[in-house]
Design a protein around this motif. Sequence first.
Motif, PDB file in Angstrom:
ATOM      1  N   HIS A   1      -3.563   4.087   4.394  1.00 21.23           N
ATOM      2  CA  HIS A   1      -2.331   3.221   5.172  1.00 21.23           C
ATOM      3  C   HIS A   1      -3.456   2.315   6.033  1.00 21.23           C
ATOM      4  O   HIS A   1      -4.732   3.242   6.331  1.00 21.23           O
ATOM      5  CB  HIS A   1      -1.692   3.301   5.838  1.00 21.23           C
ATOM      6  N   SER A   2      -3.761   1.364   6.566  1.00 18.69           N
ATOM      7  CA  SER A   2      -5.001   0.363   7.090  1.00 18.69           C
ATOM      8  C   SER A   2      -4.106   0.629   8.487  1.00 18.69           C
ATOM      9  O   SER A   2      -2.923   1.631   9.093  1.00 18.69           O
ATOM     10  CB  SER A   2      -4.001  -1.269   7.392  1.00 18.69           C
ATOM     11  N   HIS A   3      -5.734   1.089   9.558  1.00 24.31           N
ATOM     12  CA  HIS A   3      -5.477   1.282  11.331  1.00 24.31           C
ATOM     13  C   HIS A   3      -5.450   0.311  11.691  1.00 24.31           C
ATOM     14  O   HIS A   3      -5.655   0.765  12.969  1.00 24.31           O
ATOM     15  CB  HIS A   3      -6.187   2.537  11.395  1.00 24.31           C
ATOM     16  N   VAL A   4      -5.222  -0.763  11.806  1.00 24.62           N
ATOM     17  CA  VAL A   4      -5.534  -2.320  12.601  1.00 24.62           C
ATOM     18  C   VAL A   4      -4.127  -2.254  12.739  1.00 24.62           C
ATOM     19  O   VAL A   4      -3.258  -2.558  11.212  1.00 24.62           O
ATOM     20  CB  VAL A   4      -6.216  -3.324  11.717  1.00 24.62           C
ATOM     21  N   ASP A   5      -3.730  -2.366  13.921  1.00 26.13           N
ATOM     22  CA  ASP A   5      -2.158  -2.848  14.566  1.00 26.13           C
ATOM     23  C   ASP A   5      -1.205  -2.666  13.174  1.00 26.13           C
ATOM     24  O   ASP A   5      -0.586  -2.610  12.393  1.00 26.13           O
ATOM     25  CB  ASP A   5      -1.932  -4.430  14.121  1.00 26.13           C
ATOM     26  N   THR A   6      -1.365  -1.116  13.191  1.00 29.00           N
ATOM     27  CA  THR A   6      -1.135   0.200  12.688  1.00 29.00           C
ATOM     28  C   THR A   6       0.777  -0.719  11.900  1.00 29.00           C
ATOM     29  O   THR A   6       1.199  -0.469  11.012  1.00 29.00           O
ATOM     30  CB  THR A   6      -1.136   1.543  12.349  1.00 29.00           C
ATOM     31  N   HIS A   7       1.265  -0.592  13.652  1.00 28.16           N
ATOM     32  CA  HIS A   7       2.713  -0.465  13.247  1.00 28.16           C
ATOM     33  C   HIS A   7       2.957  -1.959  12.173  1.00 28.16           C
ATOM     34  O   HIS A   7       4.404  -2.211  12.134  1.00 28.16           O
ATOM     35  CB  HIS A   7       3.297  -0.398  15.138  1.00 28.16           C
ATOM     36  N   LYS A   8       2.458  -3.126  13.056  1.00 31.34           N
ATOM     37  CA  LYS A   8       2.995  -3.899  11.641  1.00 31.34           C
ATOM     38  C   LYS A   8       2.327  -4.301  10.613  1.00 31.34           C
ATOM     39  O   LYS A   8       3.432  -4.578   9.522  1.00 31.34           O
ATOM     40  CB  LYS A   8       2.245  -5.452  12.812  1.00 31.34           C
ATOM     41  N   GLN A   9       1.077  -3.855  10.440  1.00 29.28           N
ATOM     42  CA  GLN A   9       0.324  -3.541   8.617  1.00 29.28           C
ATOM     43  C   GLN A   9       0.877  -3.063   8.206  1.00 29.28           C
ATOM     44  O   GLN A   9       1.309  -2.874   6.604  1.00 29.28           O
ATOM     45  CB  GLN A   9      -1.634  -3.145   8.895  1.00 29.28           C
ATOM     46  N   VAL A  10       0.891  -1.514   9.195  1.00 37.66           N
ATOM     47  CA  VAL A  10       2.085  -0.798   7.606  1.00 37.66           C
ATOM     48  C   VAL A  10       3.599  -0.668   6.686  1.00 37.66           C
ATOM     49  O   VAL A  10       4.039  -0.825   6.128  1.00 37.66           O
ATOM     50  CB  VAL A  10       1.909   0.614   8.007  1.00 37.66           C
ATOM     51  N   GLU A  11       4.065  -1.710   8.014  1.00 43.65           N
ATOM     52  CA  GLU A  11       5.249  -2.187   8.205  1.00 43.65           C
ATOM     53  C   GLU A  11       5.830  -3.445   6.832  1.00 43.65           C
ATOM     54  O   GLU A  11       5.999  -3.339   6.217  1.00 43.65           O
ATOM     55  CB  GLU A  11       6.266  -2.827   9.600  1.00 43.65           C
ATOM     56  N   MET A  12       4.615  -3.898   7.161  1.00 43.62           N
ATOM     57  CA  MET A  12       4.069  -5.279   5.888  1.00 43.62           C
ATOM     58  C   MET A  12       4.052  -4.735   4.937  1.00 43.62           C
ATOM     59  O   MET A  12       3.898  -5.197   3.651  1.00 43.62           O
ATOM     60  CB  MET A  12       3.774  -6.280   6.299  1.00 43.62           C
ATOM     61  N   GLY A  13       3.143  -2.970   4.598  1.00 38.10           N
ATOM     62  CA  GLY A  13       2.769  -3.216   3.277  1.00 38.10           C
ATOM     63  C   GLY A  13       1.220  -2.456   2.574  1.00 38.10           C
ATOM     64  O   GLY A  13       1.658  -2.088   2.208  1.00 38.10           O
ATOM     65  N   LEU A  14       0.665  -2.550   3.704  1.00 33.56           N
ATOM     66  CA  LEU A  14       0.107  -1.532   3.322  1.00 33.56           C
ATOM     67  C   LEU A  14      -0.244   0.107   3.513  1.00 33.56           C
ATOM     68  O   LEU A  14      -0.951   0.523   4.639  1.00 33.56           O
ATOM     69  CB  LEU A  14      -1.599  -2.319   4.140  1.00 33.56           C
ATOM     70  N   GLN A  15       0.537   0.255   2.709  1.00 31.49           N
ATOM     71  CA  GLN A  15       0.099   1.779   2.706  1.00 31.49           C
ATOM     72  C   GLN A  15       0.427   2.124   1.420  1.00 31.49           C
ATOM     73  O   GLN A  15       0.609   1.555   0.264  1.00 31.49           O
ATOM     74  CB  GLN A  15       1.752   2.065   3.014  1.00 31.49           C
ATOM     75  N   GLY A  16      -0.056   3.068   0.707  1.00 32.47           N
ATOM     76  CA  GLY A  16       0.177   3.892  -1.052  1.00 32.47           C
ATOM     77  C   GLY A  16      -0.119   5.206  -0.903  1.00 32.47           C
ATOM     78  O   GLY A  16      -0.847   5.833   0.538  1.00 32.47           O
ATOM     79  N   PRO A  17       0.214   6.082  -1.508  1.00 35.44           N
ATOM     80  CA  PRO A  17       0.134   7.383  -1.917  1.00 35.44           C
ATOM     81  C   PRO A  17      -0.827   8.291  -2.541  1.00 35.44           C
ATOM     82  O   PRO A  17      -1.917   7.358  -3.280  1.00 35.44           O
ATOM     83  CB  PRO A  17       1.575   7.751  -2.632  1.00 35.44           C
ATOM     84  N   ILE A  18      -2.064   9.029  -2.207  1.00 37.15           N
ATOM     85  CA  ILE A  18      -2.527   9.688  -2.871  1.00 37.15           C
ATOM     86  C   ILE A  18      -2.358  11.457  -3.219  1.00 37.15           C
ATOM     87  O   ILE A  18      -1.120  12.175  -2.369  1.00 37.15           O
ATOM     88  CB  ILE A  18      -3.808  10.036  -2.274  1.00 37.15           C
ATOM     89  N   ILE A  19      -2.435  11.850  -4.511  1.00 39.80           N
ATOM     90  CA  ILE A  19      -2.507  13.296  -4.712  1.00 39.80           C
ATOM     91  C   ILE A  19      -3.571  13.465  -5.122  1.00 39.80           C
ATOM     92  O   ILE A  19      -4.598  12.996  -5.669  1.00 39.80           O
ATOM     93  CB  ILE A  19      -1.365  13.198  -6.008  1.00 39.80           C
ATOM     94  N   ILE A  20      -3.888  15.033  -4.495  1.00 45.42           N
ATOM     95  CA  ILE A  20      -4.951  15.399  -4.658  1.00 45.42           C
ATOM     96  C   ILE A  20      -4.849  16.638  -5.700  1.00 45.42           C
ATOM     97  O   ILE A  20      -4.218  17.181  -4.569  1.00 45.42           O
ATOM     98  CB  ILE A  20      -6.461  15.091  -3.339  1.00 45.42           C
TER      99      ILE A  20
END
Length: 438
Positions: A132-151
Motif C-alpha cells: 500500500h502507499s505510505h503517503v497520507d496513508t489514511h487517505k490513499q489506502v482508503e481511496m484504493g492504493l492497496q493490493g495483495p501479495i502471496i509468497i
Amino acid sequence: MKNIFIVIVSILIITSFTFAFFQETINNSTNNDNQYTLVASQSSQEYIPGILTPTYEFNKELPGPLIKGEINKELSVLAKNNIHEPITIHWHGMQLPNEMDGVPDVTQEAIKPGDSFLYRFIPKNPGVYWYHSHVDTHKQVEMGLQGPIIIEDPDNLIPADSDSVLVIDDVAIDNEGKYSSFDLNYMHGRYGNLLLVNGQRNPTIEVSGQFHRFRIINTANARSFNLDFGGNNVTVIGEDIGFVQPYTKRVLTIHPGERYDVIVETTSSFALSYPTSRSNTQLAYVSVQEPEYSREEFSLPQIEEENLPPEAITMEPTYVMNLRGFRDATQGLVWEIGGKNSLTNPGTFEVKEGELTKIRLTNLQGQPHPLHLHGQKFKILSRNGKEPAENGWKDSLMIGSGETVDIAFIAEGEGKWVFHCHILEHARAGMLTSITVK
Ligand code: C2O
Ligand code: CU
C-alpha cells in the motif's frame, strides 16, 4: 566419410543451439513472472449503484493486482505515479532492505507525480502480505492504493481444492458517493459504512471441491472484523508471516493490517459474515461447486518450529513503551507511543543488529491499537502475563484497552523501521515512532 562427419557435427551444433535457445526462453519466462509494474492512477468505483466514487488504483484495479512471489527469488516491481499526489509503496510484512521499505522521508523520497521507482527485494518467508502507499496513508489506502501479495515456498505448497484471496475492507462515503472527511479527529479511527470484500459489496466467490484455502487480509483503516464462514470451523495455518501449528476456530477475528491463511472444509455453499454483538452482516457469498477431480488425502503444511531463544521470556524488556492519546491545543487529538509522537516529538529506539530485543507495550487508554512494526518478524510472548492465542511470527498485533503485551524479535536489517498504529488516523495523528537497527 568426410561428408558424414560434417553432417554429424552440424547436427550437433544445431541441436545445442536450439537447446540453448529453449533454455533461454524458460529462464526469461520465470524471470518475467517475478517482474511487475504498478501504475497508480485515478479511477472510479460504483460502490453505490449508478454513482461513481473517485478512487486511486494500481493498474485500474481495486484492490490492486495480486503479486505472487517465491522465497529466495528476487521480486521486482516498477512503481509509476500517475496521480497528482506523491506516493510510495510499502510491502507490509515483508523483510527487505531498508531502502525498499517505502516510507516517505524515512527510507526514500516519495515518488513525485510523473516519476517512477524500482522496488527490488528477495522475499524471505512464505505468507500472505499486502502492499500500500505510505503517503497520507489514511487517505490513499482508503481511496484504493492497496493490493495483495502471496509468497510461496515451493517445498511447502498446500494441496487445497480452491485457493482464494479475500481482501476485507470498508469505505466511508455518503449517499452521493463522496468520501467523508479525511480529518483525524475520529477517536477510534475512520470506520466505513460500506463493507467490501475484494473491493466489492457482497460479492460471490466461486470455489470448487472440499478443502478451501482463504488468504485473508484486513486492509480497513480502523475496523477489526469477526469472520464467520457459515458456521464452519476455520483451521488457521498461517498468521501474518509464514505457517503456524494449525489450530481451529469458529469465528476468526482479524485486526487492521493482519493476515490469516486458513482452510475451511465444506462441500456446501455458505455466507461469509461479520457478526458483532449487535448485528450480523453478510460480507460475501461463497458458492461451492462439485470438485473437478477426485483428490488424495488432504494434509496440512509441515511446520519447522523456529523459536526465539528461551531467555526472551525471562530477560528484562529492552524498551517499555506506553500507548496513549491526549488533546493538544494546536494539534487537536494526538496519539503517542513510547513517549514519542511523530508530529511534535519524533524519536527512535536504537537496537543492535542480530540482538534479541524485547518490547513491553502497555495500552493506557480505552482505544485498542493494532500496531505494526516494519521489516521485522516478532513473536508475542505474553498478553497480561498470560500465553497469547497467537503462535506464529507476526508483524501486526492488537493491543487491547489496558492490556500489556510483550513481544520479542531478533533485530534484522540495518536501518530505521517505523513502528506505528495501523488505525491509519492514529498513525497520522502521531502514533508512529521507529526502531533503528544498527
Ligand atoms: Cu501497512 Cu507502515 O504500514
Ligand atoms: Cu491506534
